[in-house]
Design an enzyme around this catalytic site. Structure first.
Site, PDB file in Angstrom:
ATOM      1  N   GLU A 194     -23.374  -0.599  40.974  1.00  0.00           N
ATOM      2  CA  GLU A 194     -22.671   0.120  40.016  1.00  0.00           C
ATOM      3  C   GLU A 194     -23.575   1.221  39.360  1.00  0.00           C
ATOM      4  O   GLU A 194     -23.062   2.267  38.892  1.00  0.00           O
ATOM      5  CB  GLU A 194     -22.146  -0.899  39.026  1.00  0.00           C
ATOM      6  CG  GLU A 194     -21.096  -1.934  39.684  1.00  0.00           C
ATOM      7  CD  GLU A 194     -20.066  -1.227  40.383  1.00  0.00           C
ATOM      8  OE1 GLU A 194     -19.649  -0.013  40.294  1.00  0.00           O
ATOM      9  OE2 GLU A 194     -19.306  -1.821  41.276  1.00  0.00           O
ATOM     10  N   HIS A 231     -20.155   4.316  46.582  1.00  0.00           N
ATOM     11  CA  HIS A 231     -20.301   2.724  47.087  1.00  0.00           C
ATOM     12  C   HIS A 231     -20.176   2.585  48.658  1.00  0.00           C
ATOM     13  O   HIS A 231     -20.650   1.544  49.216  1.00  0.00           O
ATOM     14  CB  HIS A 231     -19.155   1.993  46.601  1.00  0.00           C
ATOM     15  CG  HIS A 231     -19.092   1.480  44.980  1.00  0.00           C
ATOM     16  ND1 HIS A 231     -20.583   0.868  44.556  1.00  0.00           N
ATOM     17  CD2 HIS A 231     -18.609   1.632  43.851  1.00  0.00           C
ATOM     18  CE1 HIS A 231     -20.299   0.535  43.551  1.00  0.00           C
ATOM     19  NE2 HIS A 231     -19.125   1.033  42.894  1.00  0.00           N
ATOM     20  N   HIS A 250     -17.114   8.100  42.959  1.00  0.00           N
ATOM     21  CA  HIS A 250     -17.629   6.845  42.491  1.00  0.00           C
ATOM     22  C   HIS A 250     -17.602   5.869  43.792  1.00  0.00           C
ATOM     23  O   HIS A 250     -18.421   5.216  44.259  1.00  0.00           O
ATOM     24  CB  HIS A 250     -17.228   6.240  41.148  1.00  0.00           C
ATOM     25  CG  HIS A 250     -17.683   5.083  40.755  1.00  0.00           C
ATOM     26  ND1 HIS A 250     -18.655   4.720  39.706  1.00  0.00           N
ATOM     27  CD2 HIS A 250     -17.200   3.866  41.113  1.00  0.00           C
ATOM     28  CE1 HIS A 250     -18.965   3.630  39.592  1.00  0.00           C
ATOM     29  NE2 HIS A 250     -18.361   2.868  40.542  1.00  0.00           N
ATOM     30  N   GLU A 251     -16.200   5.811  44.182  1.00  0.00           N
ATOM     31  CA  GLU A 251     -15.834   4.996  45.166  1.00  0.00           C
ATOM     32  C   GLU A 251     -16.526   5.169  46.602  1.00  0.00           C
ATOM     33  O   GLU A 251     -16.958   4.313  47.461  1.00  0.00           O
ATOM     34  CB  GLU A 251     -14.429   4.447  45.345  1.00  0.00           C
ATOM     35  CG  GLU A 251     -13.624   4.038  44.110  1.00  0.00           C
ATOM     36  CD  GLU A 251     -14.342   3.146  43.537  1.00  0.00           C
ATOM     37  OE1 GLU A 251     -14.661   2.110  44.245  1.00  0.00           O
ATOM     38  OE2 GLU A 251     -14.242   3.038  42.388  1.00  0.00           O
TER      39      GLU A 251
END
Length: 617
Positions: free
Chosen positions: A347, A328, A324-325
């Site tokens: 997000e 980003h 997830h990070e």
């Protein structure tokens, strides 16, 4: 919002915190505080006599403004007097009234000397993260948290996402400890009183909320991605021996996302740092992602398999959070929303690519990953508490299940409508167009539209698919539709039902037939086509051998009649060629189990074995 008269082009920050650490000395009154100096190079966009920046709980010792000479080697051309300084704590702004106007296209240099206080286990600014152990010791790290309004508590700045620029950072740290920041450390210089200062390489084109640094007694392991990015996993010393799973996931997820986007990150290193306590679990700062220890640490000796529920569960949490990070780094850092109202672009896309990258990085776990995604969508979006529901796109942004989980679900639905190939091309074009800059929802939709036009895709009327028209209600209207499913005389009928005065959605319904054949049926009741047709509320599927809303791709609450449940149930246990995925099997069973004992279905579906594993994790 700031007035937009000025645009920062570079920051140079020198940051000196004071806290107890081996070998350092400082005046007692300095304890748990910091001193900073910052120079901000600024272009004047519109002539103004007032400079407005953001700040929060900082004390200013000195503020100086200079004009800059034009030319290849810019230099100060003269002091510009500041005649008044107005602090507005309620607005978190500092306004500097000038003796003269600064003119459009003029270049100026603004410098501050200031101080502030170090927070304790806070989620804003520079703070001490600590945890007391069972033996009375403390695990400690000092770190930043700048999203959404935390940078202004570390240094005065233009603290809005649209102000992207370059940062040079110098951090003072105890000699025996480590300092990390977004950029690679270039040199460490002896300072005084037991301190060194670390000079980090310039980090280009980021918003102030992504500036990050940390100081502590850290240990690490490291490796490299396929394209050579040094990947380091750091933790406070007590976390040593718990980093291998994180390193494996960090490298694999980076490689998957690099290949998918066809846009390698232009960074030398990526640090992943575990700190003792972080309420928001993780923050995607470019070059230095900071995690709560629960999101990054897993004992290297822990067995990771389906039998060891803790080990597998913690591995999944670590690997999923890292993916997830890392998503980003492209969606949020490389391309940043123009304003927080479009935070779903960060997000929602990170939610989507978290599980996409995880499944690609660990293909043997794909079925389990898909089940977890469907489970969350079902619990949070389909059947969850909607008392505080809001549209995905809001004025100032929200960081909750609608932004993350519903945003990701809408993207999965969109991909299913336009195809994975067209979706990937759209994402690649979006990145190429807006890399190192800002974008909003309209920009994103436009890049999708361009790829859809090239593919000549059609909508519910058989006309050219207008992506904005399709996505509008999914992004800007609360709630989701119900999909009423009935079975009469050998055929299924499906009907969209809406509530609370909502407009009907253009709902794609994904159906699965025998021999692994898939199709999509549109339900867009009341929509009028160019030829004058008004589309009906109900569509008929003239078959008894079908599964409706495969893999929970359609964002709708399924409502079955008893006859529909029995027809699907009978088809799934009598037709060996009608095999559905573990996700479809689980969602169907979870939705209809109260209507009767339908457990025999598991004896006829091959995916039941995977579902049994998942249910026991």
């Amino acid at each position: 919002m700031l007035p937009g008269d000025l645009k920062p082009t570079a920051y140079e920050l020198f940051f000196h915190p004071y806290f107890v650490a081996p070998g350092v000395s400082y005046p007692q009154e300095k304890d748990q505080t910091f001193d900073g100096t910052i120079q901000i190079s600024i272009n004047v966009i519109r002539t103004t006599s007032v400079i407005i920046l953001n700040y929060h709980q900082l004390k200013f010792e000195k503020i100086v403004l200079w004009g800059m000479k034009k030319g290849l080697n810019e230099s100060r051309s003269g002091h510009i007097k500041i005649v008044d300084t107005i602090l507005s704590p309620e607005n978190e702004t500092i306004s500097l009234k000038l003796e003269r106007e600064v003119l459009q296209n003029e270049k100026i240099l603004l410098a501050f000397e200031y101080s502030g206080k170090i927070g304790i286990n806070t989620e804003r600014g520079f703070y001490k993260s600590f945890q007391k152990t069972l033996f009375g010791n403390e695990n400690i790290a000092y770190a930043t948290m700048s999203e959404t309004k935390g940078a202004r508590a570390i240094f005065p700045c233009f603290d809005e996402p649209d102000y992207k620029t370059n940062f040079k950072i110098v951090i003072v740290k105890p000699k025996s400890w480590i300092a990390l920041s977004n950029g690679m450390e270039m040199k460490t210089v002896d300072f005084r009183d037991g301190y060194d200062y670390v000079v980090f390489e310039k980090f280009e084109k980021i918003s102030a909320y992504l500036v990050s640094f940390a100081i502590g007694d850290f240990v690490k392991i490291e490796g490299k991605t396929a394209d050579g990015i040094l990947t380091r996993i750091w933790t406070f010393r007590a976390g040593e021996g718990q980093l291998k799973s994180a390193l494996d996931a960090a490298i694999k997820c980076t490689d998957v996302l690099t290949n998918y986007t066809n846009f390698p990150l232009k960074i030398r290193k990526m640090d992943h740092l575990s700190i003792p306590e972080k309420q928001m679990f993780a923050m995607e700062n470019p070059g230095l992602i900071i995690y709560d220890q629960r999101m990054l640490l897993l004992d290297d000796k822990e067995e990771i398999n389906y039998v060891n529920k803790y080990g597998y569960g913690q591995w999944y949490k670590v690997a999923g959070t890292i993916c997830h990070e890392m998503a980003h780094q492209w969606f949020g850092n490389l391309i940043t929303n123009k304003w927080w109202g479009d935070s779903w672009l960060h997000e929602g896309l990170a939610n989507y690519f978290e599980t996409f990258a995880l499944a690609k990085a660990y293909p043997n776990e794909k079925d389990i990953i898909d089940l977890k995604v469907a489970d969350i969508t079902s619990q949070e979006i389909i059947f969850g508490d909607h008392s505080e529901e809001h549209p995905i796109v809001t004025n100032d942004g929200d960081f909750d299940k609608y932004t993350y989980n519903k945003g990701g679900a809408v993207l999965r639905q969109l991909e299913a409508v336009i195809s994975p190939k067209v979706f990937q091309k759209s994402i690649q074009n979006y990145i190429k167009t807006f890399a190192y800059s800002n974008a909003n929802t309209a920009n994103f939709i436009q890049k999708i539209q361009e790829s859809v036009d090239e593919a000549n895709l059609k909508d519910w009327c058989g006309e050219a698919l207008n992506v904005s028209k399709f996505m509008d209600l999914w992004l800007n209207q609360k709630s989701i539709p119900e999909l009423l499913t009935d079975y009469v005389n050998g055929s299924f009928s499906i009907t969209q039902k809406v509530y609370n005065g909502n407009s009907p959605w253009p709902l794609p319904v994904f159906v699965h037939y025998e021999n692994n054949k898939n199709d999509m049926v549109w339900l867009a009741p009341g929509y009028v086509c160019q030829d004058g047709r008004e589309l009906p509320a109900t569509e008929i599927l003239q078959t008894s051998e079908v599964f409706i809303n495969r893999d929970l791709l359609s964002i709708a609450k399924m409502v079955y009649s008893l006859s529909a449940v029995n027809a699907i149930y009978n088809a799934l246990i009598s037709n060996k060629n009608l095999q559905i995925s573990p996700v479809s099997l689980k969602i169907f069973h979870d939705q209809i189990w109260k209507m009767g004992n339908y457990n025999e279905i598991f004896n006829h579906q091959k995916s039941a074995e995977i579902l049994d594993i998942y249910n026991n994790l």
